[in-house]
Design a protein around this motif. Structure first.
Motif, PDB file in Angstrom:
ATOM      1  N   ALA A  15       0.886  -1.103   0.106  1.00 22.54           N
ATOM      2  CA  ALA A  15       0.134   0.050   0.006  1.00 22.54           C
ATOM      3  C   ALA A  15       0.683   1.131   0.071  1.00 22.54           C
ATOM      4  N   SER A  16       2.015   1.231   0.822  1.00 20.58           N
ATOM      5  CA  SER A  16       2.885   2.544   0.796  1.00 20.58           C
ATOM      6  C   SER A  16       3.544   2.426  -0.528  1.00 20.58           C
ATOM      7  N   TRP A  17       3.616   1.467  -1.092  1.00 18.69           N
ATOM      8  CA  TRP A  17       4.332   1.430  -2.410  1.00 18.69           C
ATOM      9  C   TRP A  17       3.597   2.137  -3.546  1.00 18.69           C
ATOM     10  N   ILE A  18       2.273   1.668  -3.665  1.00 22.71           N
ATOM     11  CA  ILE A  18       1.613   2.276  -4.330  1.00 22.71           C
ATOM     12  C   ILE A  18       1.018   3.801  -4.221  1.00 22.71           C
ATOM     13  N   SER A  19       1.001   3.975  -2.978  1.00 24.35           N
ATOM     14  CA  SER A  19       0.834   5.407  -2.577  1.00 24.35           C
ATOM     15  C   SER A  19       2.001   6.325  -3.183  1.00 24.35           C
ATOM     16  N   ALA A  20       3.257   5.788  -2.965  1.00 26.67           N
ATOM     17  CA  ALA A  20       4.354   6.521  -3.276  1.00 26.67           C
ATOM     18  C   ALA A  20       4.503   6.726  -4.768  1.00 26.67           C
ATOM     19  N   LEU A  21       4.085   5.823  -5.498  1.00 24.06           N
ATOM     20  CA  LEU A  21       3.935   5.998  -6.880  1.00 24.06           C
ATOM     21  C   LEU A  21       2.928   6.750  -7.263  1.00 24.06           C
ATOM     22  N   SER A  22       1.856   6.773  -6.504  1.00 24.21           N
ATOM     23  CA  SER A  22       0.681   7.740  -7.222  1.00 24.21           C
ATOM     24  C   SER A  22       1.209   9.290  -6.831  1.00 24.21           C
ATOM     25  N   GLU A  23       1.846   9.375  -5.829  1.00 26.83           N
ATOM     26  CA  GLU A  23       2.040  10.827  -5.231  1.00 26.83           C
ATOM     27  C   GLU A  23       2.975  11.565  -6.093  1.00 26.83           C
ATOM     28  N   PRO A  24       2.822  12.725  -6.505  1.00 28.77           N
ATOM     29  CA  PRO A  24       3.926  13.429  -7.299  1.00 28.77           C
ATOM     30  C   PRO A  24       5.206  13.517  -6.570  1.00 28.77           C
ATOM     31  N   ARG A  25       6.207  13.282  -7.369  1.00 25.44           N
ATOM     32  CA  ARG A  25       7.618  13.562  -6.882  1.00 25.44           C
ATOM     33  C   ARG A  25       8.233  14.766  -7.592  1.00 25.44           C
ATOM     34  N   GLN A  26       9.305  15.251  -7.116  1.00 28.11           N
ATOM     35  CA  GLN A  26       9.996  16.267  -7.635  1.00 28.11           C
ATOM     36  C   GLN A  26      11.115  16.144  -8.784  1.00 28.11           C
ATOM     37  N   LEU A  27      11.241  17.032  -9.452  1.00 26.17           N
ATOM     38  CA  LEU A  27      12.452  16.783 -10.596  1.00 26.17           C
ATOM     39  C   LEU A  27      13.732  16.601 -10.208  1.00 26.17           C
ATOM     40  N   THR A  28      14.572  15.803 -10.970  1.00 27.03           N
ATOM     41  CA  THR A  28      15.865  15.711 -10.537  1.00 27.03           C
ATOM     42  C   THR A  28      16.549  16.046 -11.844  1.00 27.03           C
ATOM     43  N   ASP A  31      16.525  13.118 -14.159  1.00 28.67           N
ATOM     44  CA  ASP A  31      15.147  13.483 -14.885  1.00 28.67           C
ATOM     45  C   ASP A  31      15.486  14.196 -16.181  1.00 28.67           C
ATOM     46  N   MET A  32      15.844  15.418 -15.769  1.00 26.52           N
ATOM     47  CA  MET A  32      16.141  16.326 -17.022  1.00 26.52           C
ATOM     48  C   MET A  32      17.069  15.784 -18.030  1.00 26.52           C
ATOM     49  N   LEU A  33      18.172  15.252 -17.551  1.00 27.60           N
ATOM     50  CA  LEU A  33      19.256  14.585 -18.701  1.00 27.60           C
ATOM     51  C   LEU A  33      18.903  13.480 -19.371  1.00 27.60           C
ATOM     52  N   ALA A  34      17.691  13.074 -19.082  1.00 22.79           N
ATOM     53  CA  ALA A  34      17.154  11.834 -19.646  1.00 22.79           C
ATOM     54  C   ALA A  34      15.803  12.451 -20.555  1.00 22.79           C
ATOM     55  N   VAL A  35      15.646  13.552 -20.658  1.00 25.32           N
ATOM     56  CA  VAL A  35      14.538  14.102 -21.545  1.00 25.32           C
ATOM     57  C   VAL A  35      14.851  13.881 -23.020  1.00 25.32           C
ATOM     58  N   GLU A  36      13.881  13.142 -23.629  1.00 23.10           N
ATOM     59  CA  GLU A  36      13.669  13.259 -25.243  1.00 23.10           C
ATOM     60  C   GLU A  36      13.260  14.417 -25.884  1.00 23.10           C
ATOM     61  N   GLY A  37      13.154  14.479 -27.261  1.00 22.04           N
ATOM     62  CA  GLY A  37      12.553  15.581 -27.856  1.00 22.04           C
ATOM     63  C   GLY A  37      12.031  15.146 -29.235  1.00 22.04           C
ATOM     64  N   LEU A  38      11.369  16.086 -29.881  1.00 14.04           N
ATOM     65  CA  LEU A  38      11.052  16.018 -31.262  1.00 14.04           C
ATOM     66  C   LEU A  38      11.445  17.143 -31.960  1.00 14.04           C
ATOM     67  N   GLY A  39      11.894  16.983 -33.320  1.00 15.26           N
ATOM     68  CA  GLY A  39      12.189  17.923 -34.394  1.00 15.26           C
ATOM     69  C   GLY A  39      11.148  18.034 -35.408  1.00 15.26           C
ATOM     70  N   GLY A  40      11.926  18.189 -36.733  1.00  5.92           N
ATOM     71  CA  GLY A  40      10.809  18.416 -37.760  1.00  5.92           C
ATOM     72  C   GLY A  40      10.166  17.078 -37.990  1.00  5.92           C
ATOM     73  N   ALA A  41       9.095  17.372 -38.880  1.00  2.00           N
ATOM     74  CA  ALA A  41       8.366  16.070 -39.335  1.00  2.00           C
ATOM     75  C   ALA A  41       7.558  16.848 -40.591  1.00  2.00           C
ATOM     76  N   LEU A  42       7.467  15.817 -41.536  1.00  6.56           N
ATOM     77  CA  LEU A  42       6.618  15.930 -42.769  1.00  6.56           C
ATOM     78  C   LEU A  42       6.036  14.855 -43.387  1.00  6.56           C
ATOM     79  N   PHE A  43       5.051  14.873 -44.341  1.00  5.12           N
ATOM     80  CA  PHE A  43       4.542  13.919 -45.065  1.00  5.12           C
ATOM     81  C   PHE A  43       5.054  13.968 -46.364  1.00  5.12           C
ATOM     82  N   ASP A  44       5.318  13.029 -46.966  1.00  6.44           N
ATOM     83  CA  ASP A  44       5.804  12.878 -48.512  1.00  6.44           C
ATOM     84  C   ASP A  44       4.679  13.357 -49.443  1.00  6.44           C
ATOM     85  N   PRO A  45       4.902  13.906 -50.632  1.00  4.31           N
ATOM     86  CA  PRO A  45       4.203  14.550 -51.445  1.00  4.31           C
ATOM     87  C   PRO A  45       2.863  13.379 -52.000  1.00  4.31           C
ATOM     88  N   THR A  46       3.076  12.261 -51.691  1.00  6.45           N
ATOM     89  CA  THR A  46       2.250  11.125 -52.221  1.00  6.45           C
ATOM     90  C   THR A  46       1.108  10.925 -50.936  1.00  6.45           C
TER      91      THR A  46
END
Length: 843
Positions: A15-28, A31-46
């Motif tokens: 119960a404690s573990w489930i509660s801990a998972l559901s509670e917000p935690r603070q940024l470390t 966490d910041m160094l593991a961030v992913e991102g998105l760049g450009g995107a497009l569909f081909d002409p077809t």
């Protein structure tokens, strides 16, 4: 009983573990160094393929050498998704996964995709064959800068043209750290081995070579065979293909002009002259002799018989420029005098001092400008402006006739944008908060968007070569918007093709935090990225079903993190010179997680001149792994503040930021008065232009307990004359920061006089010369590969040492303008924590 006790213990732990998972935690920091991102995107002409750039988790990159910082600029991998087959997206097959790979655009038939790749100083351009799943890398190194001036150009289904650099040279704006480091490494070893000279020489008084073209080449490359053909000698910019694909316009780039001691430096020292290439016979023709032009302003008439660009007479200056139309067959030049109009500057939305895009409207030109008041001289103007400058009247699109008369085309459109969406011989397509309109030369207009409640927000296309915010791409068939109203969001792709009025794609979004990235009108499909509790979901949605198909989930590790909450504070500032009326302004404050109202906390004031923060927009987003992120301060229990510092209040007769201390103090007073900030635990932080600003404020006010300045300068006098940091090492005679101080409009440090004329202004505004007045501990953070020379903070540290002040100076080697290496980012925060614990902590 024992078994029951064990079971109870296990149940309680679960119960404690489930509660801990559901509670917000603070940024470390992890966490910041593991961030992913998105760049450009497009569909081909077809409409068969979706291509998008996904940035690897930052700490999984294999190369942190890009330009002067790597985060958000590198780590890109190209993925593709088959719209017909569905399934899972895949990394583009057979493409080397190590380099950062960037989408540059499809050939007209969609067979080939142009790709740029960067790896440890080397930039290359390739053509990827979508039918054979293989790429051809061209041997010439493409030219590159951030302005879009050197975008590659497809001229046929198999041929692409690009500006190239001389053999052995790499672009500054991708490779300055990697290329410079490799070059210096070789020269150091040459010197230590004693066999080869390592001298380099720069000169001031040399023969004027500005009538010669800068070194480079114009390359026509075949995507099928990989063969390259030289079609132009020298460096070219602003490649534009005629509508019939027979001709290509380009601007030839000159070598720099020499400087004059009595002339202020306010423009590019190079000139740009107009050429047209007949691609059927490989013939170059120079047009409009005696004129030079702004790059990225060349436009073709829809019938391909004329060109337009913003230019001025050789020897004159851009402020006196005009739009010109050049007839292709006769070479005749027509000047458009915009009498009664002041052309709006692109700098107002964050980039260069140049007019916004033009377009042909029959014999007229469409220009974005403001009416000059009737009680003022009506001679044509092009006024240099500041970023998001206050107090400007509404700008509109005008039909400008060759005779100089004009007609306002958009007077009744609310907040009409300077970005053109489309142009034809008879009409332009514009947008404002209430939708999209096609407008003809007489001002008649047709609304292309349905009457949706809420404001339309445009999402411009962009590529690696050109940021979307300043992009002037070839006109697209469609335009992407968000429309928000009463907590609901719709995503719209507006069909701009002639005869397709109303055939738009409009889909409801599940959340307001949705970002349309690309769309295909033929496939009737959109690509959306959606934020959900900091995680990002990438999905395609077809308007036939409005059903989303998830194709990727990013930053799942951020789910459940409490970043804190943004708060707008409103307060009044007074003019230090008492010439302007007091002004009510806003500041943005990030309260840390679990903030208890009424409890005073230590405060970090992020100082930056000319800042106009908006808590609901720019300040409230969590994106790439910024090493100096506001959220990292908040996670440490600090209140973080970004305060408004309007240029008109911080600029006084004493200097460009001489009023910054009073304006900053007013914001701190407001935070103290509201019971948010502890007045005994206030720290100044400044990065880039904020570094010298924070140091200056610390010399004028004794209320601050510590100051941290990173990647900046400290002596305006030596900075004016000194090197451009790493850009001066192997890239030629890049010495002096003249324009930053010579030009008053559009920047935060304009003085309008050189140190030859007004040395006292430079001295009295330099923190290095004011070091004895600093009363709090100082932490300086410098890097050896920044565009700001590390000698600036060497000098500041020497001044603090001589003044017997409490100072520490951290230098990072191999780093540029901000830290890129994860190891160095971690080290920086460890040092900051230790510095503030020693200097500010009241416990």
């Amino acid at each position: 009983m024992v078994r029951a006790g064990v079971l109870a213990t296990i149940t309680a732990l679960a119960a404690s573990w489930i509660s801990a998972l559901s509670e917000p935690r603070q940024l470390t920091l992890d966490d910041m160094l593991a961030v992913e991102g998105l760049g450009g995107a497009l569909f081909d002409p077809t409409g068969n393929w979706l291509m998008y750039e996904r940035l690897r988790p930052y700490n999984q990159n294999v190369d942190y050498s890009f330009r002067t910082y790597a985060f958000a600029k590198s780590g890109h991998q190209i993925w593709r998704y088959n719209l017909e087959k569905g399934g899972q997206p895949e990394l583009l097959p057979s493409l080397d996964p190590r380099p950062s790979s960037y989408i540059e655009g499809f050939s007209p038939n969609g067979r080939y995709l142009a790709i740029m790749q960067y790896y440890r100083g080397d930039l290359s351009i390739s053509a990827y064959d979508m039918a054979r799943d293989m790429s051809v890398q061209f041997k010439s190194t493409p030219a590159f800068d951030r302005t879009g001036s050197h975008n590659p150009l497809w001229i046929s289904d198999e041929e692409i043209v690009f500006a190239a650099l001389p053999d052995g040279r790499e672009p500054m704006f991708t490779s300055v750290r990697g290329y410079t480091g490799e070059t210096l490494y070789r020269r150091w070893h040459d010197a230590w081995e004693g066999a080869a000279s390592t001298a380099s020489e720069v000169r001031t008084k040399i023969q004027d070579e500005s009538d010669q073209q800068e070194d480079g080449a114009l390359i026509l490359a075949n995507a099928k065979t990989g063969k390259e053909q030289l079609i132009g000698i020298g460096l070219y910019a602003d490649l534009k293909l005629s509508p019939d694909r027979r001709y290509m316009a380009a601007l030839a780039v000159s070598k720099p002009r020499p400087l004059s001691a009595d002339t202020l430096v306010t423009t590019d020292s190079r000139s740009y002259t107009l050429s047209v290439f007949d691609l059927t016979i490989d013939h170059e023709r120079r047009l409009a002799p005696g004129l030079e032009f702004f790059p990225y302003t060349v436009e073709w008439a829809p019938d391909g018989t004329r060109l337009a660009a913003f230019g001025w007479r050789v020897g004159d200056e851009p402020r006196n420029g005009r739009f010109y139309a050049i007839d292709l067959s006769s070479g005749e030049v027509t000047r458009y005098d915009h009498i009664g109009l002041d052309l709006a500057s692109e700098r107002e939305r964050g980039w260069m001092q140049r007019p916004e895009r033009t377009a042909f409207l029959g014999d007229n030109l469409a220009v974005y400008a403001r009416e000059i008041p009737n009680d003022e001289a009506q001679a044509p103007r092009f006024s240099y402006r500041g970023f998001e400058e206050n107090g400007l009247s509404k700008a509109d699109w005008y039909a400008l006739a060759p005779a100089g008369t004009h007609r306002n085309l958009t007077a009744t459109i609310k907040s009409v944008s300077p970005i053109l969406l489309q142009a034809s011989e008879a009409a332009i397509t514009v947008f404002g908060q209430e939708g999209v309109w096609r407008v003809d030369a007489d001002g008649r207009r047709i609304k292309l968007t349905p009457d949706l409640p809420g404001a339309f927000t445009y999402f411009p296309p962009g590529t690696f070569s050109t940021a979307s915010g300043v992009n002037r791409p070839e006109f697209q068939n469609g335009a992407l918007f968000n429309v928000r109203y009463d907590g609901q969001t719709k995503v719209a792709m507006i069909d701009l093709r002639a005869g397709r009025d109303g055939q738009n794609i409009i889909v409801p979004a599940k959340t307001s935090e949705v970002h349309p990235m690309a769309g295909s009108l033929d496939a009737r499909t959109l690509l959306l990225s959606t934020e959900d509790n900091l995680a990002t979901r990438l999905a395609v949605v077809a308007d036939a079903t409005n059903q989303e198909r998830g194709i990727a989930d990013l930053n799942v590790h951020l789910s459940g993190i409490d970043l804190g909450s943004w708060k707008t504070i409103t307060y009044v500032i007074a003019d230090p010179e008492s010439t302007l009326a007091p002004k009510t302004i806003n500041g943005c404050v990030l309260l840390p997680p679990n903030y208890v109202p009424g409890k005073r906390l230590p405060l970090i004031v992020d100082v930056y001149p000319g800042a106009r923060p908006d808590c609901s927009n720019t300040m409230g987003k969590f994106s790439y792994p910024d090493p100096y992120s506001a959220y990292l301060w908040a996670s440490r229990g600090y209140v973080y503040a970004r305060l408004a510092t309007p240029s008109e209040f911080i600029t006084t007769e004493d200097g460009p930021i001489a009023g910054l201390d009073e304006v900053t103090d007013a914001g701190v007073d407001a935070l103290v008065d509201q019971g948010i900030a502890d007045p005994d635990q206030v720290t100044l932080f400044g990065f880039s232009q904020g570094g010298v600003s924070a140091l200056y404020v610390a010399t004028q006010s004794s209320r601050y307990k510590a100051v941290i300045a990173a990647n900046s300068w400290a002596d305006l006098f030596s900075h004016y004359f000194g090197p451009n940091g790493i850009y001066s090492y192997v890239y030629g005679s890049l010495f002096g920061n003249f324009g930053r101080y010579d030009e008053i409009e559009g920047g935060e440090f304009g003085i309008g006089e050189t140190p030859f004329i007004a040395p006292e202004v430079y001295y009295r505004n330099s923190p290095a010369f004011l070091a004895p007045k600093i009363e709090c501990p100082v932490m300086l953070v410098g890097t050896d590969m920044d565009s700001f020379s590390m000698s600036q903070f060497d000098e500041m540290f020497g001044a603090l040492k001589r003044a017997d002040k409490d100072a520490r100076y951290v230098r990072y080697w191999g780093e540029g303008h901000a830290l890129s290496s994860p190891a160095n980012i971690i080290d920086f925060w460890q040092r900051v924590d230790a510095f503030l614990a020693e200097s500010v902590s009241q416990e």
